[in-house]
Write a protein that holds these residues in place. Structure first.
Motif, mmCIF file in Angstrom:
data_model
loop_
_atom_site.group_PDB
_atom_site.id
_atom_site.type_symbol
_atom_site.label_atom_id
_atom_site.label_comp_id
_atom_site.label_asym_id
_atom_site.label_seq_id
_atom_site.Cartn_x
_atom_site.Cartn_y
_atom_site.Cartn_z
ATOM 1 N N ALA A 105 40.534 40.814 37.287
ATOM 2 C CA ALA A 105 41.384 41.006 36.103
ATOM 3 C C ALA A 105 42.358 39.842 35.942
ATOM 4 C CB ALA A 105 42.145 42.323 36.203
ATOM 5 N N VAL B 225 40.417 36.921 34.508
ATOM 6 C CA VAL B 225 40.189 37.100 33.071
ATOM 7 C C VAL B 225 41.475 36.782 32.303
ATOM 8 C CG1 VAL B 225 39.658 38.780 31.267
ATOM 9 C CG2 VAL B 225 38.330 38.778 33.394
ATOM 10 N N THR C 8 32.891 41.198 31.176
ATOM 11 C CA THR C 8 34.092 40.410 30.860
ATOM 12 C C THR C 8 33.772 38.978 30.435
ATOM 13 O OG1 THR C 8 34.386 39.578 33.123
ATOM 14 C CG2 THR C 8 35.386 41.719 32.602
#
Length: 284
Positions: free
Chosen positions: A25, A28, A56
Motif C-alpha cells: 500500500a 502504491v 493495483t
C-alpha cells in the motif's frame, strides 16, 4: 514501465514496521511502478505482498536480503527472483535466522544487566515468524523509554562499541552469491559503500564474486557516501556489473523513504531477464 523502480524494501517479516500488505500500500501511495520485497533471510512475505498488489498495477519483485559475513564485516546480498523452495537456500536461511535469534537473546541478556529489558519485551515488537534481530531489540528499548528511536538505539546501546554487541555467524559472501545464483536468482551487493563491505571487498574478492555469478552493485543508496559511489561505480565498470538504486525502506524503522533512490528501467529489465527462480508479480 510506469512509475519509479525501487528494488530494496523490508516488511515486518524481517525488520520493517509494516506488514507486507501495508508495504505494498505504501508503494502504491508513493506512485511506484515496481517494488521489490527483500526481507532479511526470508521469503515468507511474498504471498501476502502478491495478494495485496493484485489489481493495483504495482509490480512486485520477489526477493531476499541474504546476510553474509567476511572478516567480521557484514556484507548483505540482495537476491532477486530466487526459487523460494530451493533446498540449499532454504537450509541456509533457516540457519541464519536461528543464529540471529540466538544472537539477539544473548544481547538482551547482556543489556538486561544494566537496563530494564527482557526477552518478552523484544518478542512484543515482532510478528509471528519474523526474522528477529537488533532492530526489534531497538524497538523494545524505545518502548521501555531507554532511547527515543531506533537510530538512537543503534548509535548507543546497540553500537558495536556499546559493550552489549555480539557478532553473529553467517556464510561468506562467496557462498551467498553461489546460493542465490544456484536458486535461479540475481545477486546484487547491497550498499557496498557502507562501512562493512567497503572495508573487506578487495578487487581479488570482487573477481571471485563475479565469477560465481554476482550481477550488480546497489550504487544509489543513502548509506553510500559520494566518495563510495564514485569508487563502486568504477568497480562496476571494470567488472561489467549493473548498478541499481533503492531506498532500503523499513517503514517507520528508518528515515529512508520509498523512491528516494531508484533503478533504471533497462537495468531492471536485465535483472528480470537473468532471473529464473521466480517471476515478478503484476496484474492490471
Amino acid at each position: 514501465m510506469p512509475g519509479p523502480i525501487d528494488l530494496h524494501a523490508h516488511s515486518s517479516v524481517s525488520d520493517g514496521t509494516e506488514t507486507p500488505a501495508e508495504l505494498v500500500a505504501a508503494g502504491v501511495a508513493a506512485g511506484l511502478g515496481v517494488l521489490a520485497i527483500t526481507d532479511h533471510d526470508s521469503t515468507a512475505g511474498w504471498d501476502q505482498a502478491f495478494i495485496a498488489a493484485d489489481g493495483t498495477g504495482l509490480e512486485i519483485v520477489p526477493g531476499i536480503e541474504l546476510s553474509t559475513q567476511l572478516d567480521y564485516a557484514s556484507v548483505h546480498i540482495l537476491g532477486y527472483l530466487v526459487d523460494p523452495t530451493d533446498a540449499a537456500l532454504v537450509e541456509a536461511t533457516a540457519a541464519i535466522r536461528s543464529e540471529r535469534l540466538h544472537r539477539a537473546e544473548a544481547m538482551v541478556e547482556r543489556i538486561a544487566a544494566d537496563y530494564a529489558l527482557d526477552w518478552e519485551d523484544v518478542l512484543a515488537q515482532t510478528t509471528p515468524g519474523a526474522t528477529v534481530g537488533r532492530p526489534h531489540i531497538a524497538d523494545a528499548l524505545v518502548a521501555r523509554g531507554h532511547v527515543p528511536d531506533r537510530s538512537a538505539a543503534f548509535a548507543t546501546i546497540l553500537h558495536w562499541r556499546g559493550g552489549y554487541y555480539r557478532p553473529h555467524e553467517a556464510p561468506p559472501p562467496l557462498e551467498g552469491v553461489r546460493l542465490i545464483a544456484g536458486a535461479g536468482g540475481v545477486p546484487v551487493i547491497a550498499h557496498p559503500g557502507a562501512r562493512g563491505p567497503e572495508r573487506v571487498l578487495s578487487d581479488a574478492r570482487m573477481r571471485a564474486l563475479v565469477d560465481a555469478g554476482l550481477f550488480g552493485l546497489e550504487l544509489d543508496h543513502r548509506d553510500n557516501p559520494a566518495s563510495g559511489r564514485a569508487h563502486w561505480a568504477e568497480v562496476a565498470r571494470r567488472f561489467g556489473l549493473v548498478t541499481t538504486g533503492s531506498s532500503d525502506y523499513h517503514g517507520a524503522g528508518k528515515p529512508n523513504r520509498l523512491a528516494e533512490n531508484t533503478t533504471d528501467p533497462e537495468v531492471y529489465a536485465a535483472i528480470v531477464a537473468r532471473g529464473t527462480g521466480a517471476r515478478p508479480f503484476r496484474t492490471p
